[in-house]
Write an enzyme that holds these catalytic residues in place. Structure first.
Site, PDB file in Angstrom:
ATOM      1  N   ASN A   1       0.835  -1.186   0.000  1.00  0.00           N
ATOM      2  CA  ASN A   1       0.000   0.000   0.000  1.00  0.00           C
ATOM      3  C   ASN A   1       0.880   1.250   0.000  1.00  0.00           C
ATOM      4  OD1 ASN A   1      -2.381   1.611   0.207  1.00  0.00           O
ATOM      5  ND2 ASN A   1      -3.359  -0.055   1.345  1.00  0.00           N
TER       6      ASN A   1
ATOM      7  N   HIS B   1      24.055   1.368  12.808  1.00  0.00           N
ATOM      8  CA  HIS B   1      25.177   2.272  13.061  1.00  0.00           C
ATOM      9  C   HIS B   1      25.875   1.847  14.348  1.00  0.00           C
ATOM     10  CE1 HIS B   1      23.803   5.147   9.976  1.00  0.00           C
ATOM     11  NE2 HIS B   1      22.595   4.801  10.367  1.00  0.00           N
TER      12      HIS B   1
ATOM     13  N   GLY C   1      -0.700  -1.705   8.715  1.00  0.00           N
ATOM     14  CA  GLY C   1      -0.189  -0.366   8.482  1.00  0.00           C
ATOM     15  C   GLY C   1       0.574   0.218   9.653  1.00  0.00           C
TER      16      GLY C   1
ATOM     17  N   THR D   1      11.252  -6.301  16.216  1.00  0.00           N
ATOM     18  CA  THR D   1      12.681  -6.252  16.514  1.00  0.00           C
ATOM     19  C   THR D   1      13.323  -7.631  16.585  1.00  0.00           C
ATOM     20  OG1 THR D   1      12.255  -6.242  18.902  1.00  0.00           O
ATOM     21  CG2 THR D   1      12.401  -4.097  17.813  1.00  0.00           C
ATOM     22  N   LYS D   2      12.497  -8.693  16.600  1.00  0.00           N
ATOM     23  CA  LYS D   2      13.003 -10.067  16.662  1.00  0.00           C
ATOM     24  C   LYS D   2      12.224 -10.933  15.695  1.00  0.00           C
ATOM     25  CE  LYS D   2      14.511  -9.804  21.489  1.00  0.00           C
ATOM     26  NZ  LYS D   2      14.384 -10.367  22.853  1.00  0.00           N
TER      27      LYS D   2
ATOM     28  N   ARG E   1       5.189  -8.919  19.822  1.00  0.00           N
ATOM     29  CA  ARG E   1       5.210 -10.224  20.491  1.00  0.00           C
ATOM     30  C   ARG E   1       4.089 -11.106  19.938  1.00  0.00           C
ATOM     31  NH1 ARG E   1       6.341  -6.758  25.038  1.00  0.00           N
ATOM     32  NH2 ARG E   1       8.386  -7.222  25.932  1.00  0.00           N
TER      33      ARG E   1
END
Length: 205
Positions: free
Chosen positions: A80, A110, A137, A160-161, A175
């Site tokens: 989208n 970084h 979204g 993040t995992k 989660r």
């Protein structure tokens, strides 16, 4: 001697040199074309120029990325509007993937140490989204993440995992909420069957 582009693709520290700058400029020129497209046919033609691989899929403009040459998109996937891909590392999108508006895929990393960060070298880690994933979204997919086949990422999540196959997951950080099971399959196949009974002319051959 290795190039900065080779280091970048191999998830090693690199600096943007003239070769990489030219890659960025190439993508920006093609993105100007993409973001002025109207029809699906026009979009597909431009996407085949932009991406390393682009199957029978669709992107709704506007869309942004760094290089495009590090992005691999399978068949029958849909993005989208307002999606962004920071593709300093490779991004693999499977078949039948749905991505809602305003999502970000960020492979860049970084140095954690501020003094090291000022010196310039950076790196990236690849992102893999397997077949049949639905990403709601305003979600963010961070570097090094794999999202397993058939899973759903709820809107506004920050992934993040790694997320396993066939689960519903959401939140910040994202989660797992529950497995997608046989009850879901039966419920939705019954609803889809009823829909096509009502509109048989819409059923694909």
């Amino acid at each position: 001697m290795k190039t900065q582009r080779e280091n970048m693709i191999n998830e090693q520290l690199y600096l943007v040199d003239d070769d990489l700058k030219n890659g960025l400029y190439r993508a920006r020129r093609i993105l100007q074309d993409l973001n002025s497209c109207i029809t699906r046919e026009e979009i597909q033609q431009v996407c085949k120029r932009l991406f390393a691989k682009f199957g029978n899929s669709s992107v709704t403009p506007p869309f942004r990325c760094d290089y495009g040459t590090n992005i691999y998109i399978g068949n029958n996937s849909y993005f989208n509007y307002n999606n962004s891909m920071v593709d300093v590392a490779e991004i693999f999108i499977g078949d039948n993937v749905l991505v809602g508006p305003d999502c970000g895929f960020y492979t860049a990393e970084h140095p954690i140490d501020p003094l090291s960060r000022r010196m310039g070298p950076e790196y990236g880690r690849k992102i893999i989204v397997e077949d049949d994933v639905w990403i709601g979204g305003h979600s963010v997919i961070t570097s090094g993440v794999r999202i397993g086949k058939g899973s759903i990422i709820g809107a506004g999540s920050v992934v993040t995992k790694d997320i396993p196959e066939n689960v519903i997951a959401f939140g910040n950080p994202c989660r797992v909420y529950r497995k997608i099971d046989e009850k879901d399959k039966i419920y939705w196949q019954d609803r889809i069957s009823s829909f096509y009974e009502e509109f048989p002319n819409l059923r694909e051959n």
